[in-house]
Design a protein around this motif. Structure first.
Motif: not given
Length: 498
Positions: A405-409
């Motif tokens: 999810m967004v936490c990967a970037a």
């Protein structure tokens, strides 16, 4: 991890098992004249649908607790005062689920369900956690397409590829870095706990009781760890794994187990004779029916004008199943109706989505909380490997709970380590948990129970759905929790309610 609230009558019956002496029984509440006045300026709430007794206020807190002299942000707070000031014990804070939920309407909505003994004992307190409107809000200029439920929860492509999910993570993270407020970097579970202690102080309370639901159980546990001498009676309802963001990202991974725990109940319901939404003659036929239909919709989606996305594909069907399992009374029929329509090649009326501004605020709070609490892997290969394994072991969720999810970037690193729940401190916690909970499964709740050790007692309901107290639980469990809040009495040992 969202909180589901519904109107339900309080059932006052139940099996009452062995009880211990009241917790803090010797610590009678101070007389009204001895209580600090607090510093909140209460006014009538604007929402006409609320209990007319509910009041609203705002509280300024530091945006950055490591620099308390810098910018402040606003926290919206609500209350309904005790219905019997002579027997008032203190304040009961309603800690919402999410991240992204608020409890501002809780004193009215949950207050209607609570028994008189609890309403007499406490002022009921709600709040909007930092970043959630109408507290000082956060938002990112996300693409409209990235606000769909199947994007916010990272469903992989029909092939199992995570490439599109990684691209979405980068696009959403770039939007937050480009136009997001500095507050985005300071939305976290630990800061939510610090805000709660500011609310306690502003209320003029030496100690605070709390009822936390779903993600609110992690916030409640964090508050208990960080401010152990400021708690009175703590109820944790529908419990998160105590380490929901580290390692295997257990809060998201919980959906794999939660769906498997719940699907047999859905299958039995969906095959019951006389059910107007019956899907199959036997429960054993429902699972393969669902998997075949999802695979067909992966290959050939059905146009769905007005929906988001505007097609019924396999992931939309899977997401509808997951959402429907939160509350079987309403959710099971909704899932079955969509299955029956899809089998015919049709769709029901498109569900109405909230305004974009609401979705952007919600998505930003979710991203900031989860990503700021602990760092996530950055490598697509890590997620691809996890998704491949998840699709084999848990085909109903198709690898989503192991995906990026967004936490990967996320553009910022966590500012401090996450909360570690321990067994140190007074024994003032009661956990209430359903056996079959799609979002916070029993397996994770047992980990929290283990971490708390002798500080807690756990009541387990033989029940299905998310929200165990006064919602999808049992009369027995409701009675035990209400008694604990009103008198301090807990079961002597971990207890099952059937």
């Amino acid at each position: 991890m969202k909180q589901i609230t519904k109107s339900a009558a309080l059932i006052a019956a139940g099996v009452v098992l062995g009880m211990a002496a009241p917790l803090n029984a010797s610590a009678a509440p101070p007389p009204p004249s001895a209580r600090p006045a607090g510093s909140l300026k209460w006014v009538k709430c604007e929402d006409p649908g609320l209990d007319p007794r509910q009041q609203c206020a705002t509280l300024d807190v530091p945006m950055d607790y490591s620099d308390p002299g810098s910018r402040t942000i606003r926290i919206a707070v609500s209350r309904i005062p005790s219905e019997n000031p002579d027997t008032r014990r203190g304040a009961l804070l309603l800690i919402p689920g999410g991240p992204g939920g608020d409890s501002l309407a809780g004193p009215s909505e949950q207050g209607r369900q609570l028994p008189r003994s609890v309403r007499d004992a406490y002022d009921l307190i709600g709040f909007a956690p930092r970043g959630n409107s109408p507290s000082t809000p956060v938002s990112c200029d996300f693409d409209r397409s990235d606000l769909a439920r199947t994007k916010l929860l990272p469903w992989p492509a029909p092939s199992g590829s995570v490439a599109e999910n990684m691209a979405t993570a980068r696009r959403m993270s770039d939007a937050c870095a480009r136009d997001g407020d500095e507050l985005l970097q300071h939305v976290s579970t630990k800061n939510n706990a610090r805000d709660i202690d500011r609310i306690r102080a502003a209320l003029g309370e030496r100690e605070l009781s709390a009822w936390g639901v779903s993600y609110g159980t992690y916030v409640g546990a964090a508050y208990r760890e960080m401010f152990p001498r400021r708690t009175d009676r703590i109820v944790l309802d529908s419990n998160d794994h105590p380490d929901p963001v580290q390692g295997q990202r257990a809060w998201l991974a919980a959906f794999e187990v939660g769906v498997e725990d719940n699907f047999p109940e859905f299958a039995e319901w969906a095959s019951r004779p006389g059910n107007p939404h019956r899907l199959a003659r036997t429960a054993a036929e429902v699972r393969p029916l669902f998997l075949r239909l999802a695979a067909r919709l992966d290959r050939t989606p059905i146009p769905w004008p007005g929906a988001d996305p505007e097609e019924l594909n396999g992931n939309v069907l899977r997401q509808t199943m997951l959402d429907g399992f939160y509350d079987p009374a309403d959710g099971y029929p909704a899932v079955a109706e969509l299955i029956l329509a899809a089998k015919k090649g049709t769709v029901p009326p498109a569900p109405q989505a909230p305004p974009d501004s609401v979705l952007r605020n919600y998505a930003a709070v979710v991203a900031a909380t989860v990503c700021n609490d602990a760092a996530w892997p950055r490598s697509a290969a890590v997620y691809q490997k996890g998704v491949a394994a998840g699709r084999v072991k848990y085909p109903l969720t198709a690898g989503m709970p192991r995906n990026a999810m967004v936490c990967a970037a996320w553009p910022w690193q966590p500012k401090e380590p996450p909360v570690r729940v321990t067994d140190r401190g007074p024994s003032d916690v009661l956990l209430i948990q359903n056996e079959r909970d799609v979002a916070t499964p029993l397996s994770g709740a047992l980990k929290l129970r283990e971490a708390l050790g002798s500080r807690a007692v756990m009541v387990t309901n033989d029940a299905t759905g998310h929200g165990a107290y006064l919602d999808n639980g049992t009369a027995c469990g409701d009675t035990l929790v209400s008694r604990f809040l009103a008198t301090g009495e807990r079961p002597r040992r971990d207890t099952s309610c059937r």
